[in-house]
Design a protein around this motif. Structure first.
Motif, PDB file in Angstrom:
ATOM      1  N   LEU A 190       0.721  -1.111   0.035  1.00  0.00           N
ATOM      2  CA  LEU A 190       0.101   0.237   0.091  1.00  0.00           C
ATOM      3  C   LEU A 190       0.720   1.390   0.340  1.00  0.00           C
ATOM      4  N   GLY A 191       0.598   2.395  -0.892  1.00  0.00           N
ATOM      5  CA  GLY A 191       0.868   3.823  -0.810  1.00  0.00           C
ATOM      6  C   GLY A 191       2.005   3.428  -2.086  1.00  0.00           C
ATOM      7  N   THR A 192       2.060   2.117  -3.160  1.00  0.00           N
ATOM      8  CA  THR A 192       3.070   2.544  -3.746  1.00  0.00           C
ATOM      9  C   THR A 192       1.895   2.160  -5.271  1.00  0.00           C
ATOM     10  N   TYR A 193       2.285   3.052  -6.619  1.00  0.00           N
ATOM     11  CA  TYR A 193       2.053   2.403  -7.475  1.00  0.00           C
ATOM     12  C   TYR A 193       1.479   1.058  -8.573  1.00  0.00           C
ATOM     13  N   GLY A 194       2.917   0.565  -8.312  1.00  0.00           N
ATOM     14  CA  GLY A 194       1.752  -0.890  -8.018  1.00  0.00           C
ATOM     15  C   GLY A 194       1.145  -1.722  -7.798  1.00  0.00           C
ATOM     16  N   CYS A 195       0.830  -1.311  -6.466  1.00  0.00           N
ATOM     17  CA  CYS A 195      -0.497  -1.762  -5.752  1.00  0.00           C
ATOM     18  C   CYS A 195      -1.673  -1.852  -6.318  1.00  0.00           C
ATOM     19  N   HIS A 196      -2.168  -3.187  -6.091  1.00  0.00           N
ATOM     20  CA  HIS A 196      -3.457  -2.948  -6.820  1.00  0.00           C
ATOM     21  C   HIS A 196      -4.523  -3.258  -5.525  1.00  0.00           C
ATOM     22  N   ALA A 197      -5.400  -1.765  -5.122  1.00  0.00           N
ATOM     23  CA  ALA A 197      -5.265  -1.816  -3.602  1.00  0.00           C
ATOM     24  C   ALA A 197      -6.903  -2.224  -3.796  1.00  0.00           C
ATOM     25  N   LYS A 198      -7.385  -2.299  -5.350  1.00  0.00           N
ATOM     26  CA  LYS A 198      -9.421  -2.181  -5.334  1.00  0.00           C
ATOM     27  C   LYS A 198      -8.925  -3.668  -5.628  1.00  0.00           C
ATOM     28  N   GLU A 199      -8.528  -4.507  -6.344  1.00  0.00           N
ATOM     29  CA  GLU A 199      -8.713  -5.997  -6.668  1.00  0.00           C
ATOM     30  C   GLU A 199      -8.976  -6.084  -5.229  1.00  0.00           C
ATOM     31  N   LEU A 200      -8.009  -5.874  -4.560  1.00  0.00           N
ATOM     32  CA  LEU A 200      -7.922  -6.891  -3.021  1.00  0.00           C
ATOM     33  C   LEU A 200      -8.802  -6.216  -2.014  1.00  0.00           C
ATOM     34  N   LEU A 201      -9.758  -5.367  -1.980  1.00  0.00           N
ATOM     35  CA  LEU A 201     -10.795  -4.892  -1.504  1.00  0.00           C
ATOM     36  C   LEU A 201     -11.860  -5.878  -2.319  1.00  0.00           C
ATOM     37  N   THR A 202     -11.795  -5.356  -3.536  1.00  0.00           N
ATOM     38  CA  THR A 202     -13.087  -6.850  -3.614  1.00  0.00           C
ATOM     39  C   THR A 202     -12.883  -7.691  -3.920  1.00  0.00           C
ATOM     40  N   TYR A 203     -11.455  -8.604  -3.403  1.00  0.00           N
ATOM     41  CA  TYR A 203     -11.165  -9.963  -2.786  1.00  0.00           C
ATOM     42  C   TYR A 203     -11.936  -9.916  -1.218  1.00  0.00           C
ATOM     43  N   LEU A 204     -10.590  -9.299  -0.647  1.00  0.00           N
ATOM     44  CA  LEU A 204     -11.657  -9.210   0.658  1.00  0.00           C
ATOM     45  C   LEU A 204     -12.799  -9.096   0.967  1.00  0.00           C
ATOM     46  N   GLY A 205     -13.944  -8.457   0.182  1.00  0.00           N
ATOM     47  CA  GLY A 205     -15.229  -8.130   1.321  1.00  0.00           C
ATOM     48  C   GLY A 205     -16.317  -9.679   0.356  1.00  0.00           C
ATOM     49  N   SER A 206     -15.144 -10.987  -0.191  1.00  0.00           N
ATOM     50  CA  SER A 206     -16.282 -11.354  -0.609  1.00  0.00           C
ATOM     51  C   SER A 206     -15.622 -13.165  -0.130  1.00  0.00           C
ATOM     52  N   ILE A 207     -14.892 -12.577   1.243  1.00  0.00           N
ATOM     53  CA  ILE A 207     -14.316 -14.043   2.299  1.00  0.00           C
ATOM     54  C   ILE A 207     -14.723 -13.581   3.503  1.00  0.00           C
ATOM     55  N   LYS A 208     -14.616 -14.470   4.456  1.00  0.00           N
ATOM     56  CA  LYS A 208     -15.206 -14.831   4.983  1.00  0.00           C
ATOM     57  C   LYS A 208     -14.792 -15.532   5.986  1.00  0.00           C
ATOM     58  N   PRO A 209     -13.342 -15.309   6.258  1.00  0.00           N
ATOM     59  CA  PRO A 209     -12.311 -15.881   7.261  1.00  0.00           C
ATOM     60  C   PRO A 209     -12.121 -15.816   9.002  1.00  0.00           C
ATOM     61  N   ASN A 210     -11.941 -16.901   9.597  1.00  0.00           N
ATOM     62  CA  ASN A 210     -11.835 -16.486  11.145  1.00  0.00           C
ATOM     63  C   ASN A 210     -10.284 -16.580  11.333  1.00  0.00           C
ATOM     64  N   LYS A 211      -9.977 -16.613  10.395  1.00  0.00           N
ATOM     65  CA  LYS A 211      -8.078 -15.795  11.068  1.00  0.00           C
ATOM     66  C   LYS A 211      -7.978 -15.267   9.379  1.00  0.00           C
ATOM     67  N   LEU A 212      -7.419 -13.526   9.982  1.00  0.00           N
ATOM     68  CA  LEU A 212      -6.787 -13.423   8.392  1.00  0.00           C
ATOM     69  C   LEU A 212      -5.197 -12.938   8.632  1.00  0.00           C
ATOM     70  N   ILE A 213      -3.997 -13.679   8.396  1.00  0.00           N
ATOM     71  CA  ILE A 213      -2.951 -13.201   8.445  1.00  0.00           C
ATOM     72  C   ILE A 213      -1.924 -12.325   7.390  1.00  0.00           C
ATOM     73  N   LEU A 214      -2.063 -11.566   7.894  1.00  0.00           N
ATOM     74  CA  LEU A 214      -1.010 -10.422   6.803  1.00  0.00           C
ATOM     75  C   LEU A 214       0.764  -9.581   7.325  1.00  0.00           C
ATOM     76  N   ASN A 215       0.853 -11.124   5.721  1.00  0.00           N
ATOM     77  CA  ASN A 215       1.908 -12.250   6.214  1.00  0.00           C
ATOM     78  C   ASN A 215       3.485 -10.461   5.507  1.00  0.00           C
ATOM     79  N   GLY A 216       3.386  -9.009   5.796  1.00  0.00           N
ATOM     80  CA  GLY A 216       4.157  -8.460   5.734  1.00  0.00           C
ATOM     81  C   GLY A 216       4.390  -7.936   4.523  1.00  0.00           C
ATOM     82  N   ASP A 217       5.075  -6.716   4.556  1.00  0.00           N
ATOM     83  CA  ASP A 217       4.669  -5.988   3.624  1.00  0.00           C
ATOM     84  C   ASP A 217       3.603  -5.250   3.288  1.00  0.00           C
TER      85      ASP A 217
END
Length: 275
Positions: free
Chosen positions: A16-43
């Motif tokens: 996040l914060g770089t031109y290469g980040c596909h934030a819109k696509e990630l947001l769409t994906y996150l809105g489609s899931i219901k996880p019991n745990k979410l692990i953000l593994n760096g960067d």
């Protein structure tokens, strides 16, 4: 559309914060899931290249969505990487269901899984951090150029092309580094008696068994949301690599917009987590 229920979702290298980040696509994906745990593994946030002049609304919405998961009772583990290493001074801090760590070990149905970003295995990071940062700037510039080229290719009805993936596949040193990274992670995991080792860092999604003279381990890498747009999903004792496909979300735009309208701002979500 029903949200996909998952036991664990692992995401890394969002930048996040770089031109290469596909934030819109990630947001769409996150809105489609219901996880019991979410692990953000760096960067997740690229603090090496952070600039007040470039942090679009879509990038902010990703942070809001992550905080929303935590506020709804879903454990969110933020594991630090090299691009967000400044957060390592706050390791082991927690705010409600949001936990900041350098590494994580979970027991998955009797099998131990070791999660960490993986930059500790990068020799450049250990001895020439300035070179690594320079390389990151060059990589982001390459991605920006690639996005322009791909826009033109799509307009011409042709397939997209990845400069960096082509370079990685062609340059022997890059291929050798990736192979050494994976083998090193596996060797240490086998020594520690883990059944799974889950990394990020090298932007190459992978799921394969690696062995040595001492045993074997399942090596997993969540890839990135700069080029490959991938994550790891764990459900009913099985791991899989997810690859984003825009066609899967063609009929979900109205639902996504409604979800965003109901989302609190970051300040409200942080307050909810802290109370």
């Amino acid at each position: 559309m029903d949200k996909k229920e998952l036991d664990i979702v692992v995401i890394s290298d969002v930048h996040l914060g770089t031109y290469g980040c596909h934030a819109k696509e990630l947001l769409t994906y996150l809105g489609s899931i219901k996880p019991n745990k979410l692990i953000l593994n760096g960067d997740i946030i690229d603090m090496w290249q952070f600039s007040k002049s470039y942090f679009p609304e879509a990038h902010i919405k990703v942070l809001r969505k992550i905080l929303k998961f935590a506020s709804e009772g879903i454990p969110v583990y933020y594991l630090t990487g090299n691009h967000d290493e400044i957060l390592r001074k706050f390791t082991n801090a927690s705010m409600g269901n949001l936990h900041l760590l350098n590494k994580l070990v979970l027991n998955l149905e009797g099998k131990k899984a070791w999660f960490f970003h993986g930059d500790v295995f990068d020799v450049t990071m250990q001895h020439s951090k300035w070179l690594a940062k320079l390389g990151a700037i060059g990589y982001d510039s390459l991605i920006l150029l690639n996005s322009v080229v791909n826009w033109m290719l799509v307009k011409l009805g042709k397939k997209k092309y990845s400069f960096s993936q082509k370079i990685k596949a062609s340059v022997k040193k890059a291929v050798k580094f990736i192979n050494q990274f994976e083998q090193t992670a596996a060797d240490i995991a086998i020594e520690k008696k883990y059944e799974y080792v889950v990394c990020g860092h090298i932007h190459c999604a992978e799921m394969r068994e690696i062995s040595n003279n001492e045993g074997k381990v399942m090596y997993l890498n969540s890839g990135d949301w700069v080029e490959s747009l991938t994550s790891l999903e764990y459900k009913d004792g099985q791991w899989s690599v997810y690859s984003y496909n825009p066609q899967d979300f063609e009929n979900r735009q109205e639902e996504e917009q409604e979800d965003l309208k109901q989302m609190m701002n970051i300040e409200e979500l942080l307050y909810k987590l802290s109370t």
